[in-house]
Design a protein around this motif. Structure first.
Motif, PDB file in Angstrom:
ATOM      1  N   SER A  44      -5.340   3.256  -2.826  1.00  0.00           N
ATOM      2  CA  SER A  44      -5.416   3.160  -1.373  1.00  0.00           C
ATOM      3  C   SER A  44      -4.519   4.173  -0.677  1.00  0.00           C
ATOM      4  O   SER A  44      -4.948   4.854   0.263  1.00  0.00           O
ATOM      5  CB  SER A  44      -5.065   1.737  -0.923  1.00  0.00           C
ATOM      6  N   THR A  45      -3.268   4.298  -1.128  1.00  0.00           N
ATOM      7  CA  THR A  45      -2.370   5.282  -0.517  1.00  0.00           C
ATOM      8  C   THR A  45      -2.608   6.686  -1.053  1.00  0.00           C
ATOM      9  O   THR A  45      -2.211   7.666  -0.420  1.00  0.00           O
ATOM     10  CB  THR A  45      -0.903   4.894  -0.773  1.00  0.00           C
ATOM     11  N   ALA A  46      -3.236   6.785  -2.232  1.00  0.00           N
ATOM     12  CA  ALA A  46      -3.454   8.097  -2.848  1.00  0.00           C
ATOM     13  C   ALA A  46      -4.753   8.755  -2.391  1.00  0.00           C
ATOM     14  O   ALA A  46      -4.947   9.962  -2.601  1.00  0.00           O
ATOM     15  CB  ALA A  46      -3.466   7.948  -4.382  1.00  0.00           C
ATOM     16  N   LEU A  47      -5.646   7.995  -1.766  1.00  0.00           N
ATOM     17  CA  LEU A  47      -6.964   8.528  -1.427  1.00  0.00           C
ATOM     18  C   LEU A  47      -6.940   9.783  -0.560  1.00  0.00           C
ATOM     19  O   LEU A  47      -7.689  10.738  -0.839  1.00  0.00           O
ATOM     20  CB  LEU A  47      -7.796   7.443  -0.745  1.00  0.00           C
ATOM     21  N   GLY A 163       2.507  -3.712  -5.419  1.00  0.00           N
ATOM     22  CA  GLY A 163       2.942  -2.599  -6.260  1.00  0.00           C
ATOM     23  C   GLY A 163       1.972  -1.441  -6.286  1.00  0.00           C
ATOM     24  O   GLY A 163       2.373  -0.287  -6.463  1.00  0.00           O
ATOM     25  N   GLY A 164       0.659  -1.727  -6.097  1.00  0.00           N
ATOM     26  CA  GLY A 164      -0.341  -0.673  -6.181  1.00  0.00           C
ATOM     27  C   GLY A 164      -0.141   0.444  -5.170  1.00  0.00           C
ATOM     28  O   GLY A 164      -0.030   1.619  -5.556  1.00  0.00           O
ATOM     29  N   PRO A 165      -0.075   0.129  -3.874  1.00  0.00           N
ATOM     30  CA  PRO A 165       0.147   1.202  -2.899  1.00  0.00           C
ATOM     31  C   PRO A 165       1.463   1.949  -3.114  1.00  0.00           C
ATOM     32  O   PRO A 165       1.522   3.173  -2.948  1.00  0.00           O
ATOM     33  CB  PRO A 165       0.161   0.453  -1.557  1.00  0.00           C
ATOM     34  N   LEU A 166       2.513   1.222  -3.498  1.00  0.00           N
ATOM     35  CA  LEU A 166       3.794   1.885  -3.767  1.00  0.00           C
ATOM     36  C   LEU A 166       3.683   2.814  -4.964  1.00  0.00           C
ATOM     37  O   LEU A 166       4.163   3.954  -4.943  1.00  0.00           O
ATOM     38  CB  LEU A 166       4.883   0.839  -4.014  1.00  0.00           C
ATOM     39  N   SER A 300      -6.544  -3.297   3.384  1.00  0.00           N
ATOM     40  CA  SER A 300      -5.813  -2.512   2.392  1.00  0.00           C
ATOM     41  C   SER A 300      -6.213  -1.042   2.405  1.00  0.00           C
ATOM     42  O   SER A 300      -5.386  -0.156   2.187  1.00  0.00           O
ATOM     43  CB  SER A 300      -6.044  -3.091   0.987  1.00  0.00           C
ATOM     44  N   VAL A 301      -7.488  -0.763   2.699  1.00  0.00           N
ATOM     45  CA  VAL A 301      -7.970   0.629   2.672  1.00  0.00           C
ATOM     46  C   VAL A 301      -7.542   1.388   3.924  1.00  0.00           C
ATOM     47  O   VAL A 301      -6.971   2.486   3.857  1.00  0.00           O
ATOM     48  CB  VAL A 301      -9.506   0.661   2.515  1.00  0.00           C
ATOM     49  N   TYR A 302      -7.794   0.805   5.114  1.00  0.00           N
ATOM     50  CA  TYR A 302      -7.646   1.574   6.344  1.00  0.00           C
ATOM     51  C   TYR A 302      -6.247   1.537   6.931  1.00  0.00           C
ATOM     52  O   TYR A 302      -5.901   2.405   7.739  1.00  0.00           O
ATOM     53  CB  TYR A 302      -8.700   1.122   7.355  1.00  0.00           C
ATOM     54  N   LEU A 303      -5.421   0.563   6.538  1.00  0.00           N
ATOM     55  CA  LEU A 303      -4.036   0.611   6.984  1.00  0.00           C
ATOM     56  C   LEU A 303      -3.300   1.791   6.367  1.00  0.00           C
ATOM     57  O   LEU A 303      -2.525   2.478   7.038  1.00  0.00           O
ATOM     58  CB  LEU A 303      -3.319  -0.702   6.645  1.00  0.00           C
ATOM     59  N   ALA A 318       3.754   4.793   3.341  1.00  0.00           N
ATOM     60  CA  ALA A 318       2.620   3.974   3.765  1.00  0.00           C
ATOM     61  C   ALA A 318       2.528   2.698   2.933  1.00  0.00           C
ATOM     62  O   ALA A 318       2.231   1.616   3.449  1.00  0.00           O
ATOM     63  CB  ALA A 318       1.317   4.767   3.645  1.00  0.00           C
ATOM     64  N   GLY A 319       2.792   2.818   1.633  1.00  0.00           N
ATOM     65  CA  GLY A 319       2.814   1.638   0.773  1.00  0.00           C
ATOM     66  C   GLY A 319       3.900   0.655   1.170  1.00  0.00           C
ATOM     67  O   GLY A 319       3.683  -0.559   1.202  1.00  0.00           O
ATOM     68  N   LEU A 320       5.083   1.173   1.498  1.00  0.00           N
ATOM     69  CA  LEU A 320       6.191   0.307   1.914  1.00  0.00           C
ATOM     70  C   LEU A 320       5.877  -0.411   3.222  1.00  0.00           C
ATOM     71  O   LEU A 320       6.256  -1.568   3.418  1.00  0.00           O
ATOM     72  CB  LEU A 320       7.470   1.136   2.068  1.00  0.00           C
ATOM     73  N   LEU A 321       5.183   0.270   4.123  1.00  0.00           N
ATOM     74  CA  LEU A 321       4.884  -0.318   5.423  1.00  0.00           C
ATOM     75  C   LEU A 321       3.868  -1.466   5.333  1.00  0.00           C
ATOM     76  O   LEU A 321       3.756  -2.262   6.271  1.00  0.00           O
ATOM     77  CB  LEU A 321       4.364   0.760   6.375  1.00  0.00           C
ATOM     78  N   THR A 322       3.115  -1.549   4.233  1.00  0.00           N
ATOM     79  CA  THR A 322       2.156  -2.650   4.080  1.00  0.00           C
ATOM     80  C   THR A 322       2.763  -3.856   3.367  1.00  0.00           C
ATOM     81  O   THR A 322       2.057  -4.850   3.128  1.00  0.00           O
ATOM     82  CB  THR A 322       0.913  -2.184   3.293  1.00  0.00           C
ATOM     83  N   ILE A 323       4.049  -3.814   3.045  1.00  0.00           N
ATOM     84  CA  ILE A 323       4.691  -4.922   2.340  1.00  0.00           C
ATOM     85  C   ILE A 323       4.594  -6.248   3.104  1.00  0.00           C
ATOM     86  O   ILE A 323       4.406  -7.302   2.480  1.00  0.00           O
ATOM     87  CB  ILE A 323       6.162  -4.572   2.009  1.00  0.00           C
TER      88      ILE A 323
END
Length: 531
Positions: A44-47, A163-166, A300-303, A318-323
């Motif tokens: 999600s964050t790597a896309l 953990g995935g987005p991070l 999860s995708v668009y945030l 971006a991953g941290l901000l979705t925690i």
């Protein structure tokens, strides 16, 4: 090693031992679920960087996600039907193996098209893992106790979601790794899951002769859904809403799905049994699952895209901000699972969860390119809490209403529609986002970052309207108390004579073929154990 149900019979001393045995048996399943869920969240964050490296478009960005969701959705009913007919342990191992092959193919992709195809293969394995883990737990644990273990499931899902987005952000932000490791890093974890499944999982099996799989129905359903998704992706950009292409694609999809319904009414072993779908409880659970699936995947995708493209944060940031959202899933699923096991009352949790989910999306529906992060965190927390209280419980309410012989099909029917909601949600919202951004840049002459930020609020407002359907479904559900027996045909409490020494062996009890509603089990049903 026994993985039979935890029943009310037995002494207090035996109960903790049985719970430890179940947790050991669940270890391989939980790791398999972790790595399958991680495969979706890690990208999600790597896309954005992934698509940029492969010179892809916004439509291809959406389809890298949609391809996995589509094959997950299409194959979920097939896995469920196979689980009612064949060895569940073997099926889980096959699903993990397919997932590994898809991960390797995704990791070596050289173009957006190759990556989309690899993600489609990966989705076949993900669909199997997600469906079969639910089915395996349903085969071991009665609904009343299942709330406690569903908490473990949701915790694993939340951990991989957090953990995935991070992890994905860290991988793409680290020069000596690169985006390909978003897929390759899951391989050792998947191999570990296979080893644990072989060593710890033992499930009862009822083998049936003359098995018939509804391949025609599965093909028609998959084709109909695929045509609709392709139309949604390209309408208003490659061709107009009122064009012949629209008429041809929508018409073809309706014909395919209509024929699929006709086939399902006549198939000996239908992929989506209509007698289960016609039940009031199942219909409402499907409606609620559609809402939660759309919310879960779209958020999860668009945030992540919003934080990177509109706000200028790195993938890791971006991953941290979705925690807050992921933390909401973790805490609410654990608390709701434990309270559910204590009370047996399911409806209050899905009602509260659906309200929180809708409120969170309504809050995000007001954002633009400069909205306060504190406000967004509060909205994400509501979304996370709502997902944690609804996603597993809409499946549980259906599992509670069907006999064990239909548990696989019933579970995956609800999961199928949840994935379908996520697939359509990501595709439709992605199409809306792309058009809103294009209009903002070309017509209003806004910078890309501003256009993305303002358009994101619009798609979350649409998400709030969809999530509101979950409130309707939850309110209309009949209040039920979850049963404490593994199957509907079993007694809910033990007799006084069934003490720890005198109770029947749990493996034998679980392995016994369930009687059919119209009479005893057929002669060709042979209980077996796979260890």
């Amino acid at each position: 090693m026994s993985t039979a149900a935890i029943n009310e019979s037995g002494t207090a001393n035996a109960q903790p031992k049985v719970q430890r045995q179940v947790l050991v048996a669940l270890s391989g399943l939980l790791i398999a679920l972790f790595v399958a869920t991680l495969s979706s969240t890690v990208v999600s964050t790597a896309l954005p960087k992934m698509v940029n490296a492969l010179h892809g478009s916004q439509t291809q960005y959406t389809w890298i996600v949609t391809a996995t969701l589509l094959t997950t959705t299409a194959t979920t009913p097939i896995w469920g039907k196979l689980a009612d007919l064949f060895n569940k342990k073997t099926l889980v191992q096959i699903a993990v193996t397919v997932f590994v092959l898809g991960s390797v193919a995704a990791g070596v992709s050289q173009s957006p098209g190759q990556l989309i195809a690899a993600r489609a293969l990966q989705g076949v394995g993900v669909g199997g893992v997600q469906a079969l883990v639910q089915i395996a737990i349903a085969a071991m644990i009665p609904p009343r106790e299942r709330g406690r273990y569903s908490g473990y499931l949701s915790s694993v899902t939340a951990l991989s979601t957090i953990g995935g987005p991070l992890l994905g952000g860290f991988i793409v932000d680290t020069s000596w790794l690169g985006w390909r490791w978003c897929f390759l890093i899951s391989l050792p974890v998947a191999v570990a899951a296979l080893v644990l499944l072989q060593r710890t999982l033992s499930l009862p099996v009822v083998r049936r002769d003359n098995v018939k799989i509804d391949y025609l129905g599965a093909t028609l359903i998959t084709s109909g859904v695929s045509v609709l998704l392709i139309w949604i992706s390209f309408v208003d950009s490659s061709f107009a809403w009122g064009s012949w292409q629209t008429a041809a694609m929508v018409g073809a999809a309706l014909v395919l799905l209509s024929v699929a319904m006709w086939v399902e009414t006549r198939a000996a072993e239908p992929i989506v049994p209509l007698h289960i779908i016609k039940q009031r409880t199942t219909v409402l659970a499907i409606l609620g699952s559609l809402a939660s699936g759309t919310a879960m995947f779209a958020a999860s995708v668009y945030l992540s895209q919003y934080f990177q493209v509109s706000r200028g944060y790195t993938a890791t940031e971006a991953g941290l901000l979705t925690i807050p959202m992921m933390g909401g899933i973790l805490v609410s699923s654990i608390l709701a699972g434990r309270l559910l096991s204590q009370t047996g009352k399911l409806k209050p949790f899905v009602v509260i969860g659906s309200v929180l989910l809708t409120a969170g999306f309504a809050g995000l529906g007001t954002i633009d390119h400069k909205t306060s992060l504190v406000f967004m965190s509060a909205a994400m927390l509501c979304i996370g809490a709502g997902v944690g209280m609804t996603t597993q419980n809409f499946i549980l309410v259906v599992q509670n209403s069907v006999p064990m012989k239909d548990i696989g099909t019933a579970s995956t029917t609800v999961t199928f529609f949840r994935s379908l909601g996520g697939t359509f949600g990501v595709t439709v919202l992605g199409a809306v986002l792309a058009r809103q951004v294009t209009n903002g840049i070309s017509q209003d002459h806004e910078p890309a970052a501003v256009a993305y930020g303002d358009a994101t609020g619009t798609i979350f407002l649409i998400g709030a309207a969809v999530a509101a359907l979950g409130i309707i479904a939850a309110v209309l559900l009949k209040p039920v108390t979850l049963r404490t027996s593994l199957d509907k045909s079993e007694p809910t409490s033990a007799t006084a004579a069934e003490t720890a020494d005198g109770a029947p062996d749990v493996d034998q009890t679980a392995a016994a073929p369930e009687p059919d509603e119209t009479g005893p089990a057929p002669d060709d049903a042979r209980p077996d154990q796979n260890r």
